[in-house]
Design an enzyme around this catalytic site. Sequence first.
Site, PDB file in Angstrom:
ATOM      1  N   LYS A 287       0.879  -1.083   0.053  1.00 52.36           N
ATOM      2  CA  LYS A 287       0.046   0.081   0.157  1.00 52.36           C
ATOM      3  C   LYS A 287       0.936   1.280  -0.071  1.00 52.36           C
ATOM      4  CE  LYS A 287      -4.104   2.223   2.101  1.00 52.36           C
ATOM      5  NZ  LYS A 287      -3.688   3.551   1.728  1.00 52.36           N
ATOM      6  N   ASP A 289       2.179   5.042  -0.149  1.00 52.56           N
ATOM      7  CA  ASP A 289       1.966   6.069   0.773  1.00 52.56           C
ATOM      8  C   ASP A 289       2.080   7.288  -0.136  1.00 52.56           C
ATOM      9  OD1 ASP A 289       1.480   7.824   2.609  1.00 52.56           O
ATOM     10  OD2 ASP A 289       3.321   7.848   3.590  1.00 52.56           O
ATOM     11  N   GLU A 425       2.993   1.892   4.879  1.00 52.93           N
ATOM     12  CA  GLU A 425       1.255   2.240   5.273  1.00 52.93           C
ATOM     13  C   GLU A 425       0.490   1.098   5.504  1.00 52.93           C
ATOM     14  OE1 GLU A 425      -2.411   4.921   4.076  1.00 52.93           O
ATOM     15  OE2 GLU A 425      -0.654   4.949   2.771  1.00 52.93           O
ATOM     16  N   PHE A 660     -50.766  -6.292   0.435  1.00 51.48           N
ATOM     17  CA  PHE A 660     -49.961  -4.998   0.897  1.00 51.48           C
ATOM     18  C   PHE A 660     -49.894  -5.096   2.251  1.00 51.48           C
ATOM     19  CE2 PHE A 660     -49.639  -2.707  -3.115  1.00 51.48           C
ATOM     20  CZ  PHE A 660     -50.478  -3.515  -3.919  1.00 51.48           C
ATOM     21  N   HIS A 707     -41.557  -1.008  -0.567  1.00 50.60           N
ATOM     22  CA  HIS A 707     -41.822   0.419  -1.048  1.00 50.60           C
ATOM     23  C   HIS A 707     -41.623   1.597   0.393  1.00 50.60           C
ATOM     24  CE1 HIS A 707     -44.669   0.074  -4.542  1.00 50.60           C
ATOM     25  NE2 HIS A 707     -44.580  -1.229  -4.008  1.00 50.60           N
ATOM     26  N   GLY A 761     -39.216   0.079 -12.987  1.00 52.01           N
ATOM     27  CA  GLY A 761     -39.342  -1.266 -13.187  1.00 52.01           C
ATOM     28  C   GLY A 761     -40.740  -1.754 -13.686  1.00 52.01           C
TER      29      GLY A 761
END
Length: 894
Positions: A287, A289, A425, A660, A707, A761
């Site tokens: 990694k 620096d 690092e 629902f 929903h 959709g």
Amino acid sequence: MPDALKLYKAKRNFDITSEPAEGGVASTDALTFVIQKHWATRLHYDFRLELDGTMKSWAVPKGPSYDTHDKRMAVHVEDHPISYSDFEGTIPPKQYGAGKVIIWDKGTWEPIGDPHEGYRKGNLKFEIHGHKMHGRWVLVRMKGRGDDRQEPWLLIKENDEYARPAEEFSVVDEMPDSVKELPMPKRARGKVAALKAEAQSEAQSEEVRKPARKSAAKSATKAVSKTAASKAAAKPAAKTSRARKASVPGLPEGVKKAALPEKFTPELATLVDAPPPDPENWVFEVKFDGYRMLTRVENGQVRLITRNDNDWTDKLQPLQKELERIGLPDGWYDGEIVVHDENGKPNFGLLQLAFDGVRTADIVYFLFDAPYCNGYDLRDVPLVERRAALEQVLKEAKSDKVRFSAEFGTNPDELVLAACKIGLEGVIGKRRDSRYVERRSPEWIKLKCGLRQEFVIGGFTDPKGSRKGVGSLLLGTYDREGVLRYAGNVGSGFNHASLMDISERLEALRTDESPFPPRAVPGRQHHWVKPVLVAEVSFSEWTNTGSVRHPVFQGLRKDKPAKGITREEPRHIEDIDALKPHSAPTDEPVSPPPPGLHRKLPETLRVTNPDRVVDPSTGITKLDVIRYYALVGELMMEHLKRRPLTLVRAPSGIGAELVFQKHADVKKLPGVKQMDPALDPDNPPMLEIAGVEGILSVAQWNAIELHTQNAVAKSYETPDRIVFDLDPGEGVEWHQMQEAAQIMHAFLDELGLPAFLKTSGGKGLHVVVPIKPEYGWDTVKAFSQAIVRHLAATLPDRFAFKSGAKNRVGKIFIDYLRNGRGATTVSAWSARARPGMGISVPLEWDELMKLKSSTQWTVTNVHTRLDRGNDPWTGYAKAAKAVTKAMKILGFDE
């Protein structure tokens, strides 16, 4: 062969059905096969082998299985013409075999022994080479039946390197889609020959601008070709994976010819708390620096671009000249720029000095990926093959300033320890088989030696004693609501030069207004600044109050905008591991392709009736729906969190009665909780999804649609968004919907309101406007109604103000009723309980005119959109505007 097709023709009326009556040319070099997925009275798979000028055919109800213990029934049916192998479509009602047909797999087959003898004796052995079917198989005829035209056979997988236990891999479940648009698969020996021809062609057609460029370009073609050749010759690995679609024959799977895009977004790594449990499947790198840097090369012109799309070419002229000298092929290259100290270690402070002074010549550029190279899009090519191609290119380049980021080792525990000891690092890990995605990904991880991240500077204190400049910097990070939260202060890590420099910068940004919430910063003697500077700070830990302990200033960052700085929270490696594809991609041909890609389901989730068909038009099952929500769950949480929930459940499938559900007992729904009853005291407590587990729980409970309301729990009586649902009336064509959305967008822009777009959709489009939560439900609803009324009055031929069907024939009704108290709108990434099961997908506005319909993405093809994810709505959380000014412009009287 007329006699062989007599029964086939007798069963069909070719004036009605689009199936071919005859035709097709027998292969001269290899026998072909096709497997067609057929939704007739019952879903089954038609397995057809070319032999003697026709396609010998069997109907396999459950489809093939790679488990050698599974003996799949295969009913022998009439021969079909060879031309039938290209048939994909719908057989009309009341015709023989009425229903949808797709080409599920295709390719070539080789008989083992005499195929005529095996077919006659009812023991036909063969080796098969398809996109999904591989290895040795046998068709065995069962005895004791009289009807020779409906003979029962068995389709069985032979024991070879491709065999897989059924509990580990189901080819029909994980590879459900059509392969019609894919080229015919080639055998390995054919691939090598085609590869050589392709490489020679590329080398001959390459333009020679200058020697270094020619050498590097040849290396790119050679490197890509070399990985393909080695892969074609290699035996399949023991583990299976998702397959990739190769669109350039003879080159690695996933590679395709492509123009070089003007813009590109880098893949970002996810911070984790421990090394992965399967290190053999990862590449580990240092990694660095430094600063992340992208390079775009086209026709010898080099541009250097930061991760946030800032052009730094002028700031990095020595590096630009070096890149032009070595002549990299056209492409996008990904890497990190650093400056080394006297011990050869990357030093962030020295990198900053390089920019502040004239020492940019000291910058070294480590390249670790090449998502585009030499006319090819390599993003779908496995990481190790992309890196092999890049390494070969850089070997030819021979530059001390542009280097390849080599593998750091294989044991991540030891690597992190070694990195920390020598002052690095940390370590970056990347899945060997991962494709390149333009977003933050769990397939790239970072393991840090200590805690270190960026902070926004919101103020400073005066120096004490002999110190000059500033005493300490007041640090902050932005939360999800866009509020700058105080994170402590840092007063160490400075030298005289850095103190003087930062003091001068801060003086120019002085302001009387605190960027933090009131009373967030303890003490009184503070100086506030505009929150635009970003500091990188290392520290030992976070305190319980959200401040950093033992912080040390590392330097200012110039490559990251302040608005994007949030608190970095490491993910548990177990969670990251669960997010990987169900089977990791390898070179083995037998693997689930993108359509079957899914997240691993929690072991605690019990799925009842997994095979129950939810959508008869597609054959989508309950398990398919749950796997879909596992795949998009994290994306969806950004749209569900803290909002009241309503479910649309389909206990008997989407063709039956829907339920629902706004209220429920959540004891058996992990991840779902009840909201404070005081929010809606006249009704049972509302529901809220607390995490991805909750999405899977309601999906197991047969929920299809999720929903949400237009307010969050903490400010329920003041909505924080307005939704306009563009709903087409009878006779409205899609291009009219696109134009209507553009008009809506333009009008909202005139009002000074931000607008975000998504598909519904279903048939329509949703325009979502984030607002400051300052007005009540009735006012917000009335304001949205006034907007719709104005549009309908201005353009009465396009828009209807009344919602009735007879009022909007040929017009579009902009539904403002979704903005009332308790009203809901389907969430982004929710599936719809309609045939085809489209999904609601966030869009960029510039994608609108390319959209084919609101159901362009469905449960079965969502893999084609996952790379974009929620990126089109970047900035939504901070975009909310007060609506008072817009009300005045419209002339709305609240």
